[in-house]
Scaffold this active site. Structure first.
Site, PDB file in Angstrom:
ATOM      1  N   ARG A  87       0.953  -1.301   0.161  1.00  0.00           N
ATOM      2  CA  ARG A  87       0.088  -0.168  -0.068  1.00  0.00           C
ATOM      3  C   ARG A  87       0.973   1.303   0.116  1.00  0.00           C
ATOM      4  NH1 ARG A  87      -2.863  -3.681  -1.275  1.00  0.00           N
ATOM      5  NH2 ARG A  87      -4.998  -3.965  -0.795  1.00  0.00           N
ATOM      6  N   LEU A  88       2.127   1.062  -0.350  1.00  0.00           N
ATOM      7  CA  LEU A  88       3.062   2.433  -0.458  1.00  0.00           C
ATOM      8  C   LEU A  88       2.791   2.822  -1.852  1.00  0.00           C
ATOM      9  CD1 LEU A  88       6.150   1.598   1.723  1.00  0.00           C
ATOM     10  CD2 LEU A  88       4.248   3.173   2.373  1.00  0.00           C
TER      11      LEU A  88
END
Length: 215
Positions: free
Chosen positions: A193-194
Site C-alpha cells: 500500500r505504499l
C-alpha cells in the site's frame, strides 16, 4: 443485509512512478499512460472516464462518459447541454474527471474547469457519428423523465422516417465540453500500500509544479 469485504486483498506490483523518469508536463505523462493502456488490450474502453459535477441540488454526482479527444489544452467529451450534467457544468464549471485502469494498476484524477468548445468543432464531431447516434441525440431529452422504453423507440422510428435521405444536423443543445486541468494526480499501485502518487499543479505563470504525495 450485510457483507464483510474486509478480506479482499490485492498486491500491486506491476509498475512504479518516479520523478526521475517522467515529464515536467502532465499531459505528456497522460499520453504515455494512455498509449500503454491501449497497447495492453486489457481494457475494453480505455477512454472511459468518470465526470464529477456539483448538481443544481448541491450534491456531487459522478457518471462515466467517453473521452473523445485530448490536447495540451485539455480533455473533450460530448453531451446534451440541457441534461443534468450539462446544466450542472453551466452553473458550476469546476469539475473532476478520473480514469481507472485496473489492469495496469493505475488511476488519474484531474481537477479542472469545463467550457463549451467552438460550435464548428461540435459540428465536425457530430457529422462523424453514425446516423443512429445522431438521431439518438435528437430523440433523447437527456435526464428528463419518460413514460416508457417504447415511447423512445417510437420517437426514434418516426425520426428515421423524417430524416430518410436527409442530412441530420447537430441540435444546438448538443455539443462538446473541454475540461482544462489545473491539477492532475497520477496514482500507480505499489506493494504494501505504499502507492506512488505524483501531483501536478498549474501555477500562475502556467508552469506545472510537481509534488509527491503520501499514499
Amino acid at each position: 443485509m450485510q457483507k464483510d469485504l474486509g478480506n479482499y486483498r490485492k498486491s500491486y506490483e506491476k509498475s512504479s512512478l518516479t520523478e526521475e523518469v517522467i515529464s515536467d508536463n502532465p499531459m505528456e505523462l497522460f499520453q504515455k499512460w494512455f498509449y500503454e493502456v491501449e497497447a495492453s488490450e486489457g481494457v475494453d474502453e480505455p477512454n472511459a472516464m468518470t465526470v464529477s459535477t456539483i448538481g443544481l441540488d448541491g450534491f456531487p454526482k459522478n457518471r462515466v462518459v467517453l473521452l473523445k479527444k485530448y490536447t495540451y489544452e485539455g480533455f473533450i467529451f460530448y453531451t446534451n447541454y440541457e441534461s443534468e450534467k450539462g446544466r450542472a457544468i453551466t452553473q458550476n464549471p469546476n469539475v473532476c474527471i478520473s480514469f481507472f485502469w485496473p489492469n495496469m494498476e493505475r488511476q488519474i484524477i484531474i481537477k479542472g474547469r469545463a467550457e463549451k468548445i467552438a460550435e464548428n468543432l461540435s459540428d465536425g464531431y457530430f457529422e462523424s457519428r453514425p446516423e443512429g447516434s445522431k438521431l439518438g441525440a435528437i430523440v433523447s431529452k437527456q435526464s428528463e423523465v419518460v413514460p416508457s422504453r417504447e415511447y423512445l423507440e417510437k420517437k426514434l422510428k418516426a425520426l428515421e422516417k423524417e430524416y430518410d435521405n436527409k442530412e441530420i444536423e447537430r441540435p444546438k443543445y448538443w455539443g462538446g465540453f473541454i475540461v482544462k486541468p489545473i491539477s492532475m494526480e497520477f496514482w500507480q499501485g505499489r506493494p504494501n500500500r505504499l502507492h506512488d502518487r505524483i501531483r501536478y499543479s498549474l501555477q500562475a505563470n502556467l508552469d506545472w509544479k510537481m509534488e509527491r504525495l503520501a499514499p
